[in-house]
Scaffold this motif. Structure first.
Motif, PDB file in Angstrom:
ATOM      1  N   HIS A  21      75.982  11.069  33.677  1.00  0.00           N
ATOM      2  CA  HIS A  21      75.722  10.191  35.012  1.00  0.00           C
ATOM      3  C   HIS A  21      75.284   8.871  34.820  1.00  0.00           C
ATOM      4  CE1 HIS A  21      75.515  13.899  37.469  1.00  0.00           C
ATOM      5  NE2 HIS A  21      74.872  14.602  36.541  1.00  0.00           N
ATOM      6  N   ALA A  22      74.972   8.526  33.268  1.00  0.00           N
ATOM      7  CA  ALA A  22      74.606   7.040  33.106  1.00  0.00           C
ATOM      8  C   ALA A  22      75.679   6.286  32.690  1.00  0.00           C
ATOM      9  CB  ALA A  22      73.376   7.059  32.068  1.00  0.00           C
ATOM     10  N   ASN A  23      75.718   4.842  32.439  1.00  0.00           N
ATOM     11  CA  ASN A  23      76.440   4.065  32.148  1.00  0.00           C
ATOM     12  C   ASN A  23      76.988   4.502  30.640  1.00  0.00           C
ATOM     13  OD1 ASN A  23      76.296   2.667  34.252  1.00  0.00           O
ATOM     14  ND2 ASN A  23      75.123   0.798  33.488  1.00  0.00           N
ATOM     15  N   GLU A  24      78.254   4.291  30.339  1.00  0.00           N
ATOM     16  CA  GLU A  24      78.682   4.861  29.005  1.00  0.00           C
ATOM     17  C   GLU A  24      77.878   4.038  27.876  1.00  0.00           C
ATOM     18  OE1 GLU A  24      82.916   4.828  26.888  1.00  0.00           O
ATOM     19  OE2 GLU A  24      82.943   4.508  29.021  1.00  0.00           O
ATOM     20  N   ASP A  25      77.794   2.882  28.000  1.00  0.00           N
ATOM     21  CA  ASP A  25      76.934   1.894  26.870  1.00  0.00           C
ATOM     22  C   ASP A  25      75.440   2.025  27.374  1.00  0.00           C
ATOM     23  OD1 ASP A  25      76.968   0.324  29.302  1.00  0.00           O
ATOM     24  OD2 ASP A  25      77.512  -1.402  28.394  1.00  0.00           O
ATOM     25  N   VAL A  26      74.758   2.689  27.794  1.00  0.00           N
ATOM     26  CA  VAL A  26      73.448   2.600  27.835  1.00  0.00           C
ATOM     27  C   VAL A  26      72.613   3.086  26.548  1.00  0.00           C
ATOM     28  CG1 VAL A  26      73.130   5.133  28.379  1.00  0.00           C
ATOM     29  CG2 VAL A  26      71.290   3.558  29.574  1.00  0.00           C
ATOM     30  N   GLU A  27      71.702   2.232  26.384  1.00  0.00           N
ATOM     31  CA  GLU A  27      71.010   2.177  25.184  1.00  0.00           C
ATOM     32  C   GLU A  27      69.851   3.288  25.406  1.00  0.00           C
ATOM     33  OE1 GLU A  27      70.597   1.207  21.283  1.00  0.00           O
ATOM     34  OE2 GLU A  27      71.844   0.312  22.579  1.00  0.00           O
ATOM     35  N   LYS A  28      69.839   4.167  24.359  1.00  0.00           N
ATOM     36  CA  LYS A  28      68.766   5.159  24.430  1.00  0.00           C
ATOM     37  C   LYS A  28      67.804   5.225  23.462  1.00  0.00           C
ATOM     38  CE  LYS A  28      72.724   7.493  24.628  1.00  0.00           C
ATOM     39  NZ  LYS A  28      73.444   8.448  24.576  1.00  0.00           N
ATOM     40  N   MET A  29      66.618   5.920  23.754  1.00  0.00           N
ATOM     41  CA  MET A  29      65.422   6.009  22.774  1.00  0.00           C
ATOM     42  C   MET A  29      64.679   7.262  23.083  1.00  0.00           C
ATOM     43  SD  MET A  29      63.032   3.142  21.690  1.00  0.00           S
ATOM     44  CE  MET A  29      61.657   3.194  20.400  1.00  0.00           C
ATOM     45  N   ILE A  30      64.437   8.101  21.946  1.00  0.00           N
ATOM     46  CA  ILE A  30      63.914   9.196  21.973  1.00  0.00           C
ATOM     47  C   ILE A  30      62.478   9.038  21.635  1.00  0.00           C
ATOM     48  CG2 ILE A  30      63.342  11.597  21.313  1.00  0.00           C
ATOM     49  CD1 ILE A  30      66.392  11.593  20.753  1.00  0.00           C
ATOM     50  N   LEU A  31      61.482   9.560  22.510  1.00  0.00           N
ATOM     51  CA  LEU A  31      60.073   9.403  22.308  1.00  0.00           C
ATOM     52  C   LEU A  31      59.321  10.579  22.235  1.00  0.00           C
ATOM     53  CD1 LEU A  31      58.996   6.481  24.933  1.00  0.00           C
ATOM     54  CD2 LEU A  31      59.633   6.288  22.468  1.00  0.00           C
ATOM     55  N   GLY A  71      72.375   9.347  16.761  1.00  0.00           N
ATOM     56  CA  GLY A  71      72.549   7.970  16.533  1.00  0.00           C
ATOM     57  C   GLY A  71      71.663   7.103  17.659  1.00  0.00           C
ATOM     58  N   ILE A  72      70.335   7.702  17.762  1.00  0.00           N
ATOM     59  CA  ILE A  72      69.744   6.962  18.701  1.00  0.00           C
ATOM     60  C   ILE A  72      68.116   6.733  17.973  1.00  0.00           C
ATOM     61  CG2 ILE A  72      68.345   7.450  20.978  1.00  0.00           C
ATOM     62  CD1 ILE A  72      70.161   9.664  21.634  1.00  0.00           C
ATOM     63  N   ARG A  73      67.610   5.565  18.486  1.00  0.00           N
ATOM     64  CA  ARG A  73      66.268   5.171  17.980  1.00  0.00           C
ATOM     65  C   ARG A  73      65.326   6.270  18.269  1.00  0.00           C
ATOM     66  NH1 ARG A  73      66.488  -0.383  17.567  1.00  0.00           N
ATOM     67  NH2 ARG A  73      68.864  -0.803  18.058  1.00  0.00           N
ATOM     68  N   PHE A  74      64.149   6.473  17.404  1.00  0.00           N
ATOM     69  CA  PHE A  74      63.076   7.324  17.770  1.00  0.00           C
ATOM     70  C   PHE A  74      61.915   6.784  17.241  1.00  0.00           C
ATOM     71  CE2 PHE A  74      60.517  10.405  15.678  1.00  0.00           C
ATOM     72  CZ  PHE A  74      60.084  11.207  16.594  1.00  0.00           C
ATOM     73  N   ALA A 120      67.173  -3.774  21.549  1.00  0.00           N
ATOM     74  CA  ALA A 120      68.379  -3.092  21.246  1.00  0.00           C
ATOM     75  C   ALA A 120      69.347  -3.364  22.431  1.00  0.00           C
ATOM     76  CB  ALA A 120      68.221  -1.428  21.195  1.00  0.00           C
ATOM     77  N   ILE A 121      69.137  -3.509  23.689  1.00  0.00           N
ATOM     78  CA  ILE A 121      69.961  -3.920  24.806  1.00  0.00           C
ATOM     79  C   ILE A 121      70.368  -5.316  24.486  1.00  0.00           C
ATOM     80  CG2 ILE A 121      69.958  -4.275  27.398  1.00  0.00           C
ATOM     81  CD1 ILE A 121      68.066  -1.868  27.410  1.00  0.00           C
ATOM     82  N   LEU A 122      69.383  -6.146  24.111  1.00  0.00           N
ATOM     83  CA  LEU A 122      69.726  -7.444  23.950  1.00  0.00           C
ATOM     84  C   LEU A 122      70.716  -7.844  22.997  1.00  0.00           C
ATOM     85  CD1 LEU A 122      69.023 -10.494  24.768  1.00  0.00           C
ATOM     86  CD2 LEU A 122      67.074 -10.545  23.063  1.00  0.00           C
ATOM     87  N   ASP A 123      70.469  -6.918  21.846  1.00  0.00           N
ATOM     88  CA  ASP A 123      71.470  -6.899  20.636  1.00  0.00           C
ATOM     89  C   ASP A 123      72.990  -6.621  21.299  1.00  0.00           C
ATOM     90  OD1 ASP A 123      69.797  -7.425  18.862  1.00  0.00           O
ATOM     91  OD2 ASP A 123      69.458  -5.615  18.114  1.00  0.00           O
TER      92      ASP A 123
END
Ligand SMILES: Nc1nc2c(ncn2[C@@H]2O[C@H](COP(=O)(O)OP(=O)(O)OP(=O)(O)O)[C@@H](O)[C@H]2O)c(=O)[nH]1
Ligand SMILES: [Mg+2]
Ligand SMILES: [Zn+2]
Lengths: 122, 200
Positions: B110-120, B145-148, B169-172
């Motif tokens: 459902h989200a944009n393909e290039d959405v930046e994700k992070m697991i908390l 391959g996600i930040r945590f 990450a989005i800025l990058d």
């Protein structure tokens, strides 16, 4: 019943164009809501619920407020909390301590209004 | 003409199972002292926060969503336009960790393909009740391959850091192009400056 500020106090808060002369902060914490010159003073009566609700049974206690800062675009806010929708509006609160409402957002016109008497000018 | 007072606007979303602490992450002072205020009764839909990253003024619009199954169609509608997603689980609840995979699939759909994700991994203050190790959290993040990061909304640990990392990450992605440039903080932000601040 209202705690509105006197005409003279209001005069000192706006610049020649009727915009806010100073920055606008939360009265409870250091959170900045608006930069100077980003909102226009308007006269309109709108009742805002009290920040501290008075317990059960007296659910919709609110006070009539007459002076608001009009913010055309919501993204003008430096920091703001936006409540869930109630009718056709959303209430505005501090983004850092959640105290509010300090104003409201009209979903149809997309304009936001900040009550002069519920924020700090400095 | 209204002046634009910021350089970029990032829409961020908090998602994850019910009870993991999404609302607490967004709503700082949820302790009892303030639970009688008008706003805490209605609840916060989203917040706008201004941060400065590498000389750019960035507005973060952070949305809360409901984790309960019956709200999923609504939650899914929030995905549209989201540039960053915080995927939250509870370190004291195995099931919420297992469901991370389900949420990731949901994001893919459902989200944009290039959405930046992070697991908390939230509730890190409850060490004595922990059932999901930090290593397990790191492993699933690495796998996808996600930040945590482990956080505590209650003790206010890593919350601001998590949001700035996601924003960076989005800025990058949007302005750095090559991710390697990220190391090179000073030089990345020069191009594409819109001087709309200084109108007429
Ligand atoms: N100890 C501890 N408790 C937390 C933390 N964050 C949230 N909680 C508690 O976890 C419970 C659920 O938190 P919520 O923020 O309402 O959870 P949610 O993810 O918004 O749940 P839904 O809205 O149903 O999707 C509450 O009782 C919180 O007090 C935390 O960091 N540490
Ligand atoms: Mg919630
Ligand atoms: Zn505040």
């Amino acid at each position: 019943m209202s705690t509105n500020i006197t005409e003279t106090t209001i005069e000192t808060k706006k610049d020649a164009e009727g915009k806010n002369k100073t920055k606008i902060y939360c009265t409870f914490c250091p959170s900045k809501m608006l930069n100077a010159g980003t909102a226009s003073l308007i006269n309109m009566e709108f009742a805002l619920p009290y920040i501290h609700s008075k317990g059960e049974g007296k659910g919709n206690q609110s006070e009539a407020i007459l002076n608001y800062w009009l913010v055309e675009d919501m993204y003008t806010f430096e920091n703001i909390g936006v409540s869930h929708t109630v009718g056709n509006i959303k209430y505005l609160a501090c983004a850092d301590c959640e105290r509010g409402p300090v104003g409201w957002h009209d979903l149809s016109s997309k304009k936001s209004y900040i009550a002069l008497c519920r924020v700090k000018h400095e | 003409m209204a002046k634009k007072t910021y350089d970029l606007l990032f829409k961020l979303l908090l998602i994850g199972d019910s009870g993991v602490g999404k609302t607490c992450i967004l709503f700082r002072f949820s302790d009892d002292a303030f639970s009688t205020t008008f706003i805490s009764t209605i609840g916060i839909d989203f917040k706008i926060k201004t941060v400065e990253l590498r000389g750019k003024k960035i507005k973060l619009q952070i949305w809360d969503t409901a984790g309960q199954e019956r709200f999923h169609t609504i939650t899914t509608s929030y995905y549209r336009g989201a540039m960053g997603i915080m995927l939250v689980y509870d370190i004291t609840n195995e099931k919420t960790f297992e469901n991370i995979v389900k949420w990731l699939r949901n994001i893919d759909e459902h989200a944009n393909e290039d959405v930046e994700k992070m697991i908390l991994g939230n509730k890190s203050d409850m060490e004595e009740k922990r059932v999901v190790s930090t290593e397990k959290g790191e492993a699933i993040a690495r796998e996808h391959g996600i930040r945590f990061m482990e956080t505590s909304a209650k003790a206010n640990i890593n919350i601001d850091r998590a949001f700035s990392e996601l924003a960076e990450a989005i800025l990058d992605k949007t302005h750095g192009k090559e991710p390697q440039d990220a190391a090179d903080r000073v030089t990345v932000n020069i191009p594409r400056e819109r001087n709309s601040n200084r109108c007429c």
